[in-house]
Design a protein around this motif. Structure first.
Motif, PDB file in Angstrom:
ATOM      1  N   ARG A 468    -106.020  21.314  -2.929  1.00  0.00           N
ATOM      2  CA  ARG A 468    -107.449  21.383  -2.696  1.00  0.00           C
ATOM      3  C   ARG A 468    -107.879  22.645  -1.951  1.00  0.00           C
ATOM      4  NH1 ARG A 468    -110.463  16.868  -2.879  1.00  0.00           N
ATOM      5  NH2 ARG A 468    -112.116  18.440  -2.935  1.00  0.00           N
ATOM      6  N   ILE A 469    -107.069  23.070  -0.989  1.00  0.00           N
ATOM      7  CA  ILE A 469    -107.497  24.151  -0.102  1.00  0.00           C
ATOM      8  C   ILE A 469    -106.992  25.512  -0.597  1.00  0.00           C
ATOM      9  CG2 ILE A 469    -107.362  25.062   2.241  1.00  0.00           C
ATOM     10  CD1 ILE A 469    -107.183  22.119   3.184  1.00  0.00           C
ATOM     11  N   ARG A 470    -105.687  25.599  -0.794  1.00  0.00           N
ATOM     12  CA  ARG A 470    -105.057  26.838  -1.261  1.00  0.00           C
ATOM     13  C   ARG A 470    -105.538  28.046  -0.465  1.00  0.00           C
ATOM     14  NH1 ARG A 470    -105.675  25.416  -7.670  1.00  0.00           N
ATOM     15  NH2 ARG A 470    -104.267  23.629  -7.674  1.00  0.00           N
ATOM     16  N   ALA A 471    -106.124  29.043  -1.138  1.00  0.00           N
ATOM     17  CA  ALA A 471    -106.533  30.281  -0.444  1.00  0.00           C
ATOM     18  C   ALA A 471    -108.054  30.399  -0.326  1.00  0.00           C
ATOM     19  CB  ALA A 471    -105.979  31.490  -1.179  1.00  0.00           C
ATOM     20  N   LYS A 472    -108.752  29.278  -0.430  1.00  0.00           N
ATOM     21  CA  LYS A 472    -110.217  29.325  -0.392  1.00  0.00           C
ATOM     22  C   LYS A 472    -110.724  29.644   1.017  1.00  0.00           C
ATOM     23  CE  LYS A 472    -110.672  25.757  -3.968  1.00  0.00           C
ATOM     24  NZ  LYS A 472    -111.060  24.352  -4.192  1.00  0.00           N
ATOM     25  N   ALA A 473    -111.911  30.209   1.078  1.00  0.00           N
ATOM     26  CA  ALA A 473    -112.575  30.423   2.367  1.00  0.00           C
ATOM     27  C   ALA A 473    -112.952  29.068   2.948  1.00  0.00           C
ATOM     28  CB  ALA A 473    -113.817  31.280   2.181  1.00  0.00           C
ATOM     29  N   PRO A 474    -112.899  28.904   4.286  1.00  0.00           N
ATOM     30  CA  PRO A 474    -113.262  27.614   4.885  1.00  0.00           C
ATOM     31  C   PRO A 474    -114.647  27.117   4.477  1.00  0.00           C
ATOM     32  CG  PRO A 474    -112.187  28.990   6.495  1.00  0.00           C
ATOM     33  CD  PRO A 474    -112.386  29.842   5.288  1.00  0.00           C
ATOM     34  N   SER A 475    -115.620  28.030   4.397  1.00  0.00           N
ATOM     35  CA  SER A 475    -116.971  27.601   4.031  1.00  0.00           C
ATOM     36  C   SER A 475    -116.984  26.977   2.641  1.00  0.00           C
ATOM     37  CB  SER A 475    -117.940  28.791   4.074  1.00  0.00           C
ATOM     38  OG  SER A 475    -117.546  29.787   3.128  1.00  0.00           O
ATOM     39  N   SER A 476    -116.110  27.460   1.764  1.00  0.00           N
ATOM     40  CA  SER A 476    -116.050  26.966   0.394  1.00  0.00           C
ATOM     41  C   SER A 476    -115.404  25.587   0.324  1.00  0.00           C
ATOM     42  CB  SER A 476    -115.274  27.961  -0.481  1.00  0.00           C
ATOM     43  OG  SER A 476    -115.046  27.432  -1.761  1.00  0.00           O
ATOM     44  N   HIS A 495    -109.240  16.852  14.525  1.00  0.00           N
ATOM     45  CA  HIS A 495    -108.477  18.102  14.415  1.00  0.00           C
ATOM     46  C   HIS A 495    -108.867  19.076  15.528  1.00  0.00           C
ATOM     47  CE1 HIS A 495    -106.721  17.163  10.453  1.00  0.00           C
ATOM     48  NE2 HIS A 495    -107.857  16.524  10.236  1.00  0.00           N
ATOM     49  N   LEU A 496    -109.518  18.550  16.554  1.00  0.00           N
ATOM     50  CA  LEU A 496    -109.991  19.351  17.684  1.00  0.00           C
ATOM     51  C   LEU A 496    -110.907  20.487  17.220  1.00  0.00           C
ATOM     52  CD1 LEU A 496    -106.766  19.381  19.901  1.00  0.00           C
ATOM     53  CD2 LEU A 496    -108.842  17.993  20.189  1.00  0.00           C
ATOM     54  N   ILE A 497    -111.724  20.171  16.238  1.00  0.00           N
ATOM     55  CA  ILE A 497    -112.834  21.025  15.808  1.00  0.00           C
ATOM     56  C   ILE A 497    -114.077  20.163  16.021  1.00  0.00           C
ATOM     57  CG2 ILE A 497    -113.896  22.250  13.853  1.00  0.00           C
ATOM     58  CD1 ILE A 497    -111.006  22.576  12.732  1.00  0.00           C
ATOM     59  N   LEU A 498    -114.724  20.360  17.175  1.00  0.00           N
ATOM     60  CA  LEU A 498    -115.663  19.356  17.670  1.00  0.00           C
ATOM     61  C   LEU A 498    -117.034  19.407  17.019  1.00  0.00           C
ATOM     62  CD1 LEU A 498    -114.717  19.481  21.467  1.00  0.00           C
ATOM     63  CD2 LEU A 498    -113.647  18.207  19.600  1.00  0.00           C
ATOM     64  N   GLY A 504    -118.010  28.642  13.652  1.00  0.00           N
ATOM     65  CA  GLY A 504    -118.013  29.783  12.724  1.00  0.00           C
ATOM     66  C   GLY A 504    -117.501  29.450  11.335  1.00  0.00           C
ATOM     67  N   ILE A 505    -117.464  28.166  10.990  1.00  0.00           N
ATOM     68  CA  ILE A 505    -116.860  27.756   9.723  1.00  0.00           C
ATOM     69  C   ILE A 505    -117.753  28.098   8.530  1.00  0.00           C
ATOM     70  CG2 ILE A 505    -116.173  25.720   8.369  1.00  0.00           C
ATOM     71  CD1 ILE A 505    -115.146  24.573  11.111  1.00  0.00           C
ATOM     72  N   TRP A 506    -119.054  27.815   8.667  1.00  0.00           N
ATOM     73  CA  TRP A 506    -119.941  27.981   7.508  1.00  0.00           C
ATOM     74  C   TRP A 506    -120.167  29.441   7.132  1.00  0.00           C
ATOM     75  CZ3 TRP A 506    -119.322  23.825   5.249  1.00  0.00           C
ATOM     76  CH2 TRP A 506    -119.364  22.584   5.892  1.00  0.00           C
ATOM     77  N   ASN A 507    -119.939  30.350   8.076  1.00  0.00           N
ATOM     78  CA  ASN A 507    -120.039  31.771   7.701  1.00  0.00           C
ATOM     79  C   ASN A 507    -118.682  32.482   7.802  1.00  0.00           C
ATOM     80  OD1 ASN A 507    -119.910  31.635  10.450  1.00  0.00           O
ATOM     81  ND2 ASN A 507    -121.548  33.104  10.855  1.00  0.00           N
ATOM     82  N   TYR A 510    -113.830  34.036  11.601  1.00  0.00           N
ATOM     83  CA  TYR A 510    -112.556  33.640  12.194  1.00  0.00           C
ATOM     84  C   TYR A 510    -112.515  33.896  13.698  1.00  0.00           C
ATOM     85  CZ  TYR A 510    -107.523  32.982  12.816  1.00  0.00           C
ATOM     86  OH  TYR A 510    -106.292  32.524  13.241  1.00  0.00           O
ATOM     87  N   ASP A 511    -113.098  34.980  14.164  1.00  0.00           N
ATOM     88  CA  ASP A 511    -113.120  35.274  15.599  1.00  0.00           C
ATOM     89  C   ASP A 511    -113.809  34.149  16.373  1.00  0.00           C
ATOM     90  OD1 ASP A 511    -111.786  37.630  15.199  1.00  0.00           O
ATOM     91  OD2 ASP A 511    -113.607  38.867  15.183  1.00  0.00           O
ATOM     92  N   LYS A 512    -114.929  33.703  15.851  1.00  0.00           N
ATOM     93  CA  LYS A 512    -115.673  32.620  16.501  1.00  0.00           C
ATOM     94  C   LYS A 512    -114.835  31.335  16.514  1.00  0.00           C
ATOM     95  CE  LYS A 512    -119.439  30.435  17.987  1.00  0.00           C
ATOM     96  NZ  LYS A 512    -119.866  30.571  19.401  1.00  0.00           N
ATOM     97  N   PHE A 513    -114.238  31.019  15.351  1.00  0.00           N
ATOM     98  CA  PHE A 513    -113.396  29.827  15.243  1.00  0.00           C
ATOM     99  C   PHE A 513    -112.246  29.886  16.241  1.00  0.00           C
ATOM    100  CE2 PHE A 513    -109.576  27.802  13.544  1.00  0.00           C
ATOM    101  CZ  PHE A 513    -110.029  26.519  13.244  1.00  0.00           C
ATOM    102  N   PHE A 514    -111.618  31.039  16.327  1.00  0.00           N
ATOM    103  CA  PHE A 514    -110.448  31.239  17.179  1.00  0.00           C
ATOM    104  C   PHE A 514    -110.815  31.021  18.648  1.00  0.00           C
ATOM    105  CE2 PHE A 514    -107.007  33.693  19.129  1.00  0.00           C
ATOM    106  CZ  PHE A 514    -105.922  33.384  18.326  1.00  0.00           C
ATOM    107  N   GLU A 515    -111.928  31.618  19.074  1.00  0.00           N
ATOM    108  CA  GLU A 515    -112.376  31.506  20.471  1.00  0.00           C
ATOM    109  C   GLU A 515    -112.746  30.068  20.815  1.00  0.00           C
ATOM    110  OE1 GLU A 515    -112.745  33.864  23.021  1.00  0.00           O
ATOM    111  OE2 GLU A 515    -111.492  35.147  21.740  1.00  0.00           O
TER     112      GLU A 515
END
Length: 538
Positions: A468-476, A495-498, A504-507, A510-515
């Protein structure tokens, strides 16, 4: 002080002593691996009068676990009043000779070898191979099996052509009178005997403590066989996903319970009867520790337990405190677990640190907080710096434990994700998913360290990862799951993604997600650690 004694023995004495249970092969010897050809060459050397090396035997009244079955021949226990003589060097040669003389059928993994099929070639010259295994091109009266030569009656041998009678008598006489060189170690301790064995087997691996203890603690009268007991333990814990607990961890636990120390030397000096007597209670304490890991920390499988060694102090705790800890004891015990895991304390000098920590457990058992000589400051920067993904590091495993504690659900339907030891054996485990897929981030030019960072890992099922996921962008791919899973926001909290909007998932930031995930992880860790403790004792 023991004294090595050079001796010799004849073929008949050697076989007789094995048959009587005097000469024994200790269990720590490897399986019998010699082929028919190997054995034929050995016997050929004997027939030609060549030396075949020295057998080294250790005479002891210790009842070690020994190999009782050679090629289907069940060997007796050492007779009462006699000392066993354990083979330290020469096991393959000795077993080969015994199997050949007895004509045994030796079972291998994929085949069996019939050692009655080793023959004397009566037509061979001294320069040829006299002992052979292939008689397909010979007449029946041109060869005789080793077994028949040594055990056959007069009539059987007399039936051969007259021109071979002299050779038959000559070869039988050589075999029955050949004297094997032996060295007998009398009065040596088990430590010395196993050291001798290890040095003699330079090309092989050293004996493990477990292999030595299997031999040392064997007690036929009490029905105690450490090897079998450990297999029973593994069968039991396999049912709850803790089958990777090692044999050395079990031995360290018993040693700590008996002596407060658990070095190799301490374990090897444990009293046999005290060891046997403690076994059931020690295993029960270990099972209580495992139950606590599974229920209180929700660590579903042993593969993500930060250290096997953590079993030891926790088993020690439950041996002295059979009930679940509550209030202060629980608070201090839990702090000890996470502090040890995140500090990577047991990554070196394990035995010494366990001994120190047993004293801390004694303090916790009194309901008091132990003090630590090391400090642990978990900050966002610390996690980022130390979070390069390596599934064998305790720091990473501890964070995986935090993830497992949330009981992660499937992105697609909110079903429970099953975590398996089998899956976690590989670095590219089916359970580990890069939330921002590796291929996607590589295209963006992201550094490998940050791509393969623990903060980019979530725990999912194999189907989701591959199909399902493979190499897709998270927003996709997350947009797809949003249409399928009406509880996606709640799912992602496991998954500790509150909050999907804040990470930063919908756009695809990665920097935002990481922080954000780093901040979340810091809060989770700090929930489990008591505030800064002052340095010193214990």
């Amino acid at each position: 002080m023991y004294q090595p004694e050079p001796q010799s023995m004849t073929f008949s004495t050697l076989i007789s002593e094995i048959d009587k249970g005097i000469i024994k092969i200790p269990q720590f010897q490897r399986e019998f691996v010699w082929s028919l050809n190997d054995s034929a060459k050995l016997l050929d050397s004997i027939v030609k009068g060549f030396p075949i090396g020295t057998f080294i035997l250790w005479e002891s009244d210790e009842k070690l676990r020994s190999i009782r079955n050679i090629g289907g021949a069940n060997l007796p226990e050492t007779p009462l009043g006699s000392m066993g003589q354990y083979v330290l060097d020469g096991q393959q040669r000795m077993t080969s000779l015994y199997a050949s003389i007895k004509g045994l059928l030796v079972q291998r993994e994929k085949k069996s070898d019939d050692f009655s099929g080793i023959y004397i070639d009566l037509t061979a010259s001294d320069e040829d191979s006299i002992v052979i295994v292939d008689v397909s091109e010979k007449n029946e009266n041109e060869y005789i099996s080793i077994r028949k030569l040594l055990n056959g009656g007069f009539a059987e041998l007399a039936a051969y052509p007259v021109e071979y009678h002299q050779k038959l008598n000559q070869y039988k006489d050589i075999l029955t009178t050949y004297r094997f060189s032996t060295i007998l170690l009398r009065g040596a301790s088990l430590d010395v005997a196993t050291e001798v064995f290890t040095r003699l087997n330079v090309g092989g691996k050293s004996l493990t403590v477990f292999e030595i203890m299997v031999a040392k603690t064997y007690d036929a009268e009490q029905g105690f066989d450490l090897s079998e007991k450990f297999e029973q333990f593994l069968s039991e814990v396999e049912q709850v996903g803790y089958e990777t607990i090692s044999a050395s961890t079990i031995l360290q636990t018993i040693s700590v319970l008996l002596k407060g120390e658990c070095t190799r030397k301490d374990i090897l000096r444990l009293d046999k009867q005290a060891f046997i007597h403690l076994w059931n209670d020690a295993i029960n304490a270990i099972l209580k520790a495992i139950e606590y890991f599974r229920n209180s920390y929700r660590i579903p499988v042993s593969k993500i337990l930060p250290y096997n060694g953590l079993v030891v102090p926790f088993a020690y705790f439950f041996y002295h405190h059979p009930n679940k800890p509550i209030n202060e004891k629980k608070k201090y015990l839990d702090d000890f677990f996470w502090r040890t895991s995140f500090s990577e304390r047991y990554s070196s000098s394990l035995e010494g640190k366990i001994s120190q920590d047993i004293k801390r457990i004694d303090i916790i058992l009194k309901g008091e907080m132990p003090k630590y000589e090391y400090q642990l400051e978990i900050t966002k920067e610390f996690i980022i710096e130390n979070g390069g993904f390596n599934a064998n590091r305790s720091f990473i495993k501890a964070i995986l434990c935090l993830m497992a504690y949330q009981e992660p659900k499937s992105f697609s339907d909110n079903s429970i994700v099953r975590i398996s030891n089998d899956w976690l054996k590989q670095a590219n485990s089916k359970n580990y998913h890069h939330f921002f897929p590796k291929a996607y981030l590589k295209k963006k030019g992201e550094d490998d360290f940050y791509i393969n960072h623990i903060l980019n890992i979530t725990i999912v099922d194999d189907f989701l990862n591959k199909n399902r996921i493979r190499a897709k962008a998270p927003s996709s791919y997350m947009a797809e799951f949003k249409t399928e899973n009406s509880e996606l926001e709640q799912t992602m909290k496991t998954h500790l993604i509150l909050n999907l909007d804040d990470y930063g998932i919908w756009n695809d930031d990665y920097d935002k997600f990481f922080e954000e995930r780093a901040e979340t992880m810091v809060k989770e860790i700090k929930k489990r650690l008591l505030p800064k403790v002052s340095k010193s004792k214990a």
